[in-house]
Write a protein that holds these residues in place. Sequence first.
Motif, PDB file in Angstrom:
ATOM      1  N   SER A   4       0.822  -1.207   0.000  1.00 47.03           N
ATOM      2  CA  SER A   4       0.000   0.000   0.000  1.00 47.03           C
ATOM      3  C   SER A   4       0.858   1.259   0.000  1.00 47.03           C
ATOM      4  N   GLN A   5       2.074   1.180   0.551  1.00 48.87           N
ATOM      5  CA  GLN A   5       2.963   2.340   0.493  1.00 48.87           C
ATOM      6  C   GLN A   5       3.451   2.588  -0.930  1.00 48.87           C
ATOM      7  N   ALA A   6       3.783   1.541  -1.649  1.00 46.98           N
ATOM      8  CA  ALA A   6       4.260   1.693  -3.029  1.00 46.98           C
ATOM      9  C   ALA A   6       3.180   2.324  -3.911  1.00 46.98           C
ATOM     10  N   ILE A   7       1.946   1.911  -3.699  1.00 53.49           N
ATOM     11  CA  ILE A   7       0.867   2.439  -4.524  1.00 53.49           C
ATOM     12  C   ILE A   7       0.582   3.901  -4.202  1.00 53.49           C
ATOM     13  N   LEU A   8       0.967   4.335  -3.015  1.00 51.41           N
ATOM     14  CA  LEU A   8       0.752   5.730  -2.627  1.00 51.41           C
ATOM     15  C   LEU A   8       1.889   6.652  -3.072  1.00 51.41           C
ATOM     16  N   PHE A  77      -7.673  10.945  -9.890  1.00 47.84           N
ATOM     17  CA  PHE A  77      -6.483  10.118  -9.690  1.00 47.84           C
ATOM     18  C   PHE A  77      -6.297   9.789  -8.212  1.00 47.84           C
ATOM     19  N   TYR A  78      -6.406  10.811  -7.368  1.00 50.54           N
ATOM     20  CA  TYR A  78      -6.251  10.571  -5.932  1.00 50.54           C
ATOM     21  C   TYR A  78      -7.285   9.566  -5.439  1.00 50.54           C
ATOM     22  N   ALA A  79      -8.514   9.734  -5.873  1.00 52.90           N
ATOM     23  CA  ALA A  79      -9.585   8.836  -5.423  1.00 52.90           C
ATOM     24  C   ALA A  79      -9.352   7.403  -5.894  1.00 52.90           C
ATOM     25  N   VAL A  80      -9.026   7.237  -7.166  1.00 55.27           N
ATOM     26  CA  VAL A  80      -8.880   5.875  -7.685  1.00 55.27           C
ATOM     27  C   VAL A  80      -7.676   5.185  -7.050  1.00 55.27           C
ATOM     28  N   MET A  81      -6.608   5.920  -6.789  1.00 58.48           N
ATOM     29  CA  MET A  81      -5.444   5.304  -6.153  1.00 58.48           C
ATOM     30  C   MET A  81      -5.760   4.917  -4.710  1.00 58.48           C
ATOM     31  N   MET A  82      -6.630   5.668  -4.056  1.00 55.88           N
ATOM     32  CA  MET A  82      -7.049   5.302  -2.701  1.00 55.88           C
ATOM     33  C   MET A  82      -7.862   4.008  -2.735  1.00 55.88           C
ATOM     34  N   VAL A  83      -8.657   3.834  -3.780  1.00 56.35           N
ATOM     35  CA  VAL A  83      -9.410   2.580  -3.919  1.00 56.35           C
ATOM     36  C   VAL A  83      -8.440   1.410  -3.968  1.00 56.35           C
ATOM     37  N   PHE A  84      -7.418   1.515  -4.808  1.00 56.61           N
ATOM     38  CA  PHE A  84      -6.445   0.420  -4.913  1.00 56.61           C
ATOM     39  C   PHE A  84      -5.718   0.194  -3.587  1.00 56.61           C
ATOM     40  N   ALA A  85      -5.368   1.275  -2.897  1.00 58.60           N
ATOM     41  CA  ALA A  85      -4.654   1.147  -1.624  1.00 58.60           C
ATOM     42  C   ALA A  85      -5.534   0.504  -0.559  1.00 58.60           C
ATOM     43  N   VAL A  86      -6.783   0.933  -0.480  1.00 56.22           N
ATOM     44  CA  VAL A  86      -7.694   0.409   0.545  1.00 56.22           C
ATOM     45  C   VAL A  86      -7.987  -1.070   0.305  1.00 56.22           C
ATOM     46  N   VAL A  87      -8.207  -1.420  -0.946  1.00 54.06           N
ATOM     47  CA  VAL A  87      -8.528  -2.808  -1.280  1.00 54.06           C
ATOM     48  C   VAL A  87      -7.279  -3.684  -1.254  1.00 54.06           C
ATOM     49  N   GLY A  88      -6.118  -3.042  -1.302  1.00 59.56           N
ATOM     50  CA  GLY A  88      -4.868  -3.794  -1.308  1.00 59.56           C
ATOM     51  C   GLY A  88      -4.602  -4.456  -2.636  1.00 59.56           C
ATOM     52  N   ALA A  89      -4.986  -3.769  -3.702  1.00 53.62           N
ATOM     53  CA  ALA A  89      -4.894  -4.355  -5.041  1.00 53.62           C
ATOM     54  C   ALA A  89      -3.791  -3.697  -5.859  1.00 53.62           C
ATOM     55  N   PHE A 136      -9.480   3.982 -13.800  1.00 48.24           N
ATOM     56  CA  PHE A 136     -10.904   3.918 -13.440  1.00 48.24           C
ATOM     57  C   PHE A 136     -11.488   2.559 -13.821  1.00 48.24           C
ATOM     58  N   LEU A 137     -11.185   2.097 -15.022  1.00 46.80           N
ATOM     59  CA  LEU A 137     -11.705   0.812 -15.494  1.00 46.80           C
ATOM     60  C   LEU A 137     -11.206  -0.329 -14.613  1.00 46.80           C
ATOM     61  N   LEU A 138      -9.911  -0.325 -14.302  1.00 43.78           N
ATOM     62  CA  LEU A 138      -9.358  -1.379 -13.449  1.00 43.78           C
ATOM     63  C   LEU A 138     -10.002  -1.369 -12.063  1.00 43.78           C
ATOM     64  N   ALA A 139     -10.227  -0.184 -11.526  1.00 37.87           N
ATOM     65  CA  ALA A 139     -10.879  -0.079 -10.215  1.00 37.87           C
ATOM     66  C   ALA A 139     -12.309  -0.585 -10.287  1.00 37.87           C
TER      67      ALA A 139
END
Length: 144
Positions: A4-8, A77-89, A136-139
Amino acid sequence: MTASQAILQPVVALLVWTAIVWIWMYALRLPAIQRDSRLDVSQWVGGTGKQLDDLLPPKVQWAAHNYNHLHEAPVGFYAVMMVFAVVGAESALVLLLGWAYVGLRIAHSLVQILWNKVSVRFAIYALSTICLFALFLLAALLVF
């Protein structure tokens, strides 16, 4: 470093870049305001930064315009990256698209602030939008 740090990292990089443009905007605007005898800010009441477009040279305002742009599409961008970080994806593709988006937004800023050739700016913006829409599509595929 955790996943999650790398994705941030691209998120923080774009935030830092936004702060740099913010400082750059004032580094251009404040001296221009001080040099112009028509601009006595002690007498101003109300108003917006947009009104400075009529008072300051365009090159001075380019950084301000870009600063505003950094608060438009990058919000997604900030929102979608938070989705990936929260989900751990985190994935290599998400990181690649995230860093590509940041790199393209920085390139867009540099073009707009230093040269402001609209056709070049738009091409960079379009590429960054493709990266953003892919995120967005990946999320969406991930959470639905």
